[in-house]
Design an enzyme around this catalytic site. Structure first.
Site, short mmCIF file in Angstrom:
data_model
loop_
_atom_site.label_atom_id
_atom_site.label_comp_id
_atom_site.label_asym_id
_atom_site.label_seq_id
_atom_site.Cartn_x
_atom_site.Cartn_y
_atom_site.Cartn_z
CE1 TYR A 39 -52.40 -39.37 10.86
CE2 TYR A 39 -52.41 -38.92 8.70
CZ TYR A 39 -52.18 -39.90 9.61
OH TYR A 39 -52.97 -41.27 9.29
CG ASP B 238 -50.63 -43.48 1.91
OD1 ASP B 238 -50.91 -43.15 2.74
OD2 ASP B 238 -50.97 -43.83 0.65
CD GLU B 239 -51.88 -38.33 4.59
OE1 GLU B 239 -51.55 -37.26 4.87
OE2 GLU B 239 -53.05 -38.60 4.69
#
Length: 408
Positions: free
Chosen positions: A200, A175-176
């Protein structure tokens, strides 16, 4: 879900070849660990037989490896593909070593020859791609490594899948990739714009773009899954819940970034395994699915829950009864050298307040270069397939803390 079981003929596996060894003798405590899986069970798909799960010895993937191996013993062959990096362990799947439908292949997703060899040797038709560098803190200092594994590794896997004709490629994202969500914003749908804010998350978004391109250019049958934070037993203790639990169990303080106000949503690993099982059996090719929890909590509040779960703060939560000193008897006679002055005993020192005790166990340090305040995804699309979050944060933390106190 916990099931009974235990392998009786330990097997070590490297590059697909099984060899007897003394694995259990060397890691005896793991014989006592419960076998943890999800709760779902579907009618097996006739077009799925041999499933390769990359990162299968890592945290989230090992839950799916155990679940599919044990729930579908006669339907699916599970091949766990993992290079055994620092955060992986064969202990995570050691209970499966005597299962006929389980194989471990030690390989690296960035190595095309190893990937193709595994795909061809085991006639793989379905891939779950979990393997990734995933610790955000490390991505600020070693971003090249994240690009290499998460982007190039995904590219290698996609090209290899195209070469052998994979029928189903399920890519696990995060979800990032959506970036930060404001407090008053709606939960994000699968159609929301990707706006990653750390190396990331950017590497995972880039990997998604490659998956999308192979869907369009080569008609690769793919599904993308974006999950929020997952926690539970078997997680490497670099993430907040297992790390803080292990530190507190060793009577060491924990350290929060910034003021501890950022919030995260947490999903128990058993519920995550159910989500992936549901997507395998009911998900539609070409679709994206959010996997979201409704348990949102700040890092600071999470610390308080862990301290309470480990009974560290419990003693001082009980109100302290004030001590009333004995009154001094009035002196009615003249004082002489032999006269004893009545007096009360000095009161004991005050007990530390809740705040003082909390500050003893929780410290603060500089925040990350950038720390998203919160993430929030809408999982309605997945729920329409029949998935539901079954484990509350309180129940999940209870199981997780107990597990790490014994095996962490």
């Amino acid at each position: 879900m916990t099931i009974s079981g235990g392998a009786t003929s330990p097997i070590g596996v490297a590059n697909g070849f099984r060899q007897a060894n003394s694995f259990f003798d060397e890691y005896g405590i793991w014989k006592e660990a419960p076998v943890l899986i999800g709760t779902t069970k579907f009618e097996p798909r006739p077009d799925v037989k041999n499933i390769m799960i990359t990162g299968g010895a890592g945290f989230i993937a090992c839950w799916l490896v155990r679940h599919l191996t044990l729930i579908y013993p006669h339907a699916y062959n599970i091949i766990s593909f993992d290079k055994l990096d620092y955060c992986s362990s064969l202990n995570n799947t050691r209970i499966l070593n005597d299962r006929r439908n389980f194989t471990f292949y030690q390989g690296d997703v960035t190595n095309p020859s190893e990937v193709v060899d595994c795909l061809e040797r085991y006639n793989i038709d379905t891939i779950f791609h979990f393997a990734a560098q995933s610790h955000v803190d490390l991505s600020f200092g070693n971003s090249y490594g994240f690009t290499h594994t998460n982007v190039y590794g995904t590219h290698v896997l996609l090209e290899s899948a195209k070469k052998v004709g994979i029928k189903r490629f399920i890519h696990i994202s995060t979800d990032e990739v959506y970036g930060e969500v404001k407090d008053d914003d709606d939960d994000l749908l699968e159609t929301s714009i990707l706006a990653p804010t750390n190396p990331y998350a950017a590497s995972k978004a880039a990997a998604e773009m490659l998956v999308h391109s192979y869907q369009k250019s080569f008609k690769l049958p793919a599904i993308i899954v974006r999950s929020n934070n997952v926690y539970g037993p078997h997680q490497y203790p670099e993430k907040i819940i297992p790390k803080f639990t292990c530190l507190l169990a060793r009577h060491k303080p924990v350290v929060l970034h910034g003021d501890g106000s950022p919030t995260r949503r947490y999903l128990y690993a058993g519920d995550a395994a159910d989500a992936f099982d549901t997507i395998l059996h009911r998900g539609q090719l070409g679709q994206i699915y959010n996997v979201g929890s409704h348990d949102e909590i700040s890092n600071l509040a999470l610390c308080k829950k862990l301290l309470a779960e480990m009974n560290i703060l419990t003693p001082i939560l009980t109100p302290i009864t004030p001590i009333t000193p004995t009154p001094i008897t009035p002196i009615l006679t003249p004082i002489t050298p032999t006269t004893t002055i009545p007096h009360s005993a000095p009161p004991p020192p005050p007990s530390p307040s809740l705040e003082e005790e909390f500050s003893r166990w929780v410290k603060y340090t500089h925040d990350r270069p950038f720390n998203d305040h919160r993430y929030a995804v809408d999982a309605t699309k997945l729920k329409q397939l029949g998935w539901a979050q079954r484990t509350t944060l309180e129940a999940g933390l209870r199981v997780t803390v107990a597990w790490y106190r014994r095996f962490g």
